[in-house]
Motif scaffolding. Structure first.
Motif, PDB file in Angstrom:
ATOM      1  N   ASP A 182      21.069  18.294 -26.554  1.00 54.07           N
ATOM      2  CA  ASP A 182      21.120  17.919 -25.135  1.00 54.07           C
ATOM      3  C   ASP A 182      20.401  16.599 -24.885  1.00 54.07           C
ATOM      4  N   ASP A 183      20.814  15.889 -23.851  1.00 56.03           N
ATOM      5  CA  ASP A 183      20.119  14.664 -23.403  1.00 56.03           C
ATOM      6  C   ASP A 183      19.894  13.698 -24.556  1.00 56.03           C
ATOM      7  N   GLU A 239      27.363  13.194 -20.431  1.00 57.16           N
ATOM      8  CA  GLU A 239      26.826  13.880 -19.251  1.00 57.16           C
ATOM      9  C   GLU A 239      26.918  12.968 -18.035  1.00 57.16           C
TER      10      GLU A 239
HETATM   11 MG    MG Z   1      21.808  17.609 -20.609  1.00 61.90          MG
END
Ligand code: MG
Ligand code: C2E
Ligand code: MG
Ligand code: MG
Length: 285
Positions: A182-183, A239
């Motif tokens: 993630d991220d 995202e």
């Molecule tokens: Mg994320």
């Protein structure tokens, strides 16, 4: 004069700081109750395959309406959950709930819904809990295949204890579950670990997608993450896709999936299933 000013500031801020920590403690107590009494819920945001416009899956995001009916943002309650240890039961709940909703969807659909749910797991849960065990139990309880679940971890979860991360990720792979980072790009990823770990997807952080259309540096970063993913045999999800221009540019750069307000905001289970159904008739992008 400067000194006096500083003193003033301290006096003004102190009561505020005390109030803030009081509020935090109140929220922690309330959150504990909400988890115990199953009063949290999940919202689902579609993950769109950019080449086909089909819905590949949904990210499952925790939602909490506190006792006064106010929706507390995860950016507020997740850190509280992490500091208090509540993140472990919260994370277990999220995995179990995601599996439960998937089983419900299959039932309502009359056939297996061809979409997975991607669930966030905090670094703290990875260390303190048996995440693969929690996933296995959820799959068994709700009789769904491991390929229906993806676990999202941040870079910090992996950097903290790479050997532990490797063993948990391997266990998840053995269950056929997928893993996303993630991220991606905001932490301190160690390329050696990245290569060793069985990660399926790099989620390109929203900060690189934002303004990418008129920022060459951001495009260069996205391009670099994309190449890295390709070399490592991983897919990418962008995202925070908010505009058609961003989606087109991401698609042209080879990005596999997109997630963002352009396609849909996180939704309750019922509209999310309807969104998936509609996407079969008319591709989203
Ligand atoms: Mg994320
Ligand atoms: P995340 O995992 O990176 O999730 C994506 C966040 O971006 C979500 O915020 C989503 O609503 C938001 N988002 C999606 N598309 C857009 C867009 O186009 N523009 C903008 N501005 N934002 C977009 P949300 O739901 O507020 O969650 C924030 C963070 O809280 C998540 O970031 C995740 O780190 C954490 N979180 C949420 N649910 C859980 C959970 O069940 N467990 C854990 N451990 N963390 C969670
Ligand atoms: Mg996430
Ligand atoms: Mg992000």
């Amino acid at each position: 004069l400067k000194r006096a000013k500083q003193t003033d500031r301290i006096e003004i801020y102190e009561p505020e700081a005390a109030m803030l920590s009081d509020n935090r403690f109140g929220l922690e107590t309330e959150l504990r109750g909400a988890i115990e009494e199953d009063r949290l819920h999940l919202a689902f945001q579609p993950l769109i395959e950019l080449s086909s416009g089909r819905v590949a899956g949904f990210e499952a995001l925790a939602r909490w309406d506190n006792s006064s009916g106010h929706a507390v943002s995860p950016t507020e309650f997740i850190p509280i959950a992490e500091d208090s240890g509540l993140i472990v039961p919260l994370g277990q709940w999220a995995i179990g709930k995601a599996a439960e909703v998937l089983a419900e969807w299959d039932k309502q659909n009359g056939a297996v819904v061809d979409a997975y749910f991607s669930v966030n797991v905090s670094a703290i849960q990875l260390v303190r809990d048996d995440v693969a065990g929690v996933v296995r139990q959820a799959l068994e309880k709700h009789k769904i295949g491991g390929e229906r679940l993806m676990i999202e971890l941040t870079e910090s979860a992996i950097i903290g204890d790479p050997d532990l991360a490797l063993s948990v990720l391997s266990e998840l792979k053995a269950l056929d579950a997928r893993v996303a980072m993630d991220d991606f790009g905001t932490g301190y990823s160690n390329l050696a670990y990245l290569q060793r770990l069985p990660i399926d997807v790099l989620k390109i952080d929203r900060s690189f997608v934002e303004h990418m259309v008129d920022d060459r540096d951001k495009v260069a970063i996205v391009r670099t993450i994309q190449s890295l993913a390709e070399v490592l045999g991983m897919k990418t999800t962008a995202e925070g896709v908010e505009t058609t221009d961003q989606a087109r540019l991401l698609s042209a750069l080879g990005c596999d999936f997109g997630q963002g307000f352009l396609f849909a905001r996180p939704m309750a289970s019922k509209p999310a299933l309807e969104y998936w159904r509609q996407s079969l008739v008319r591709p989203i992008f």
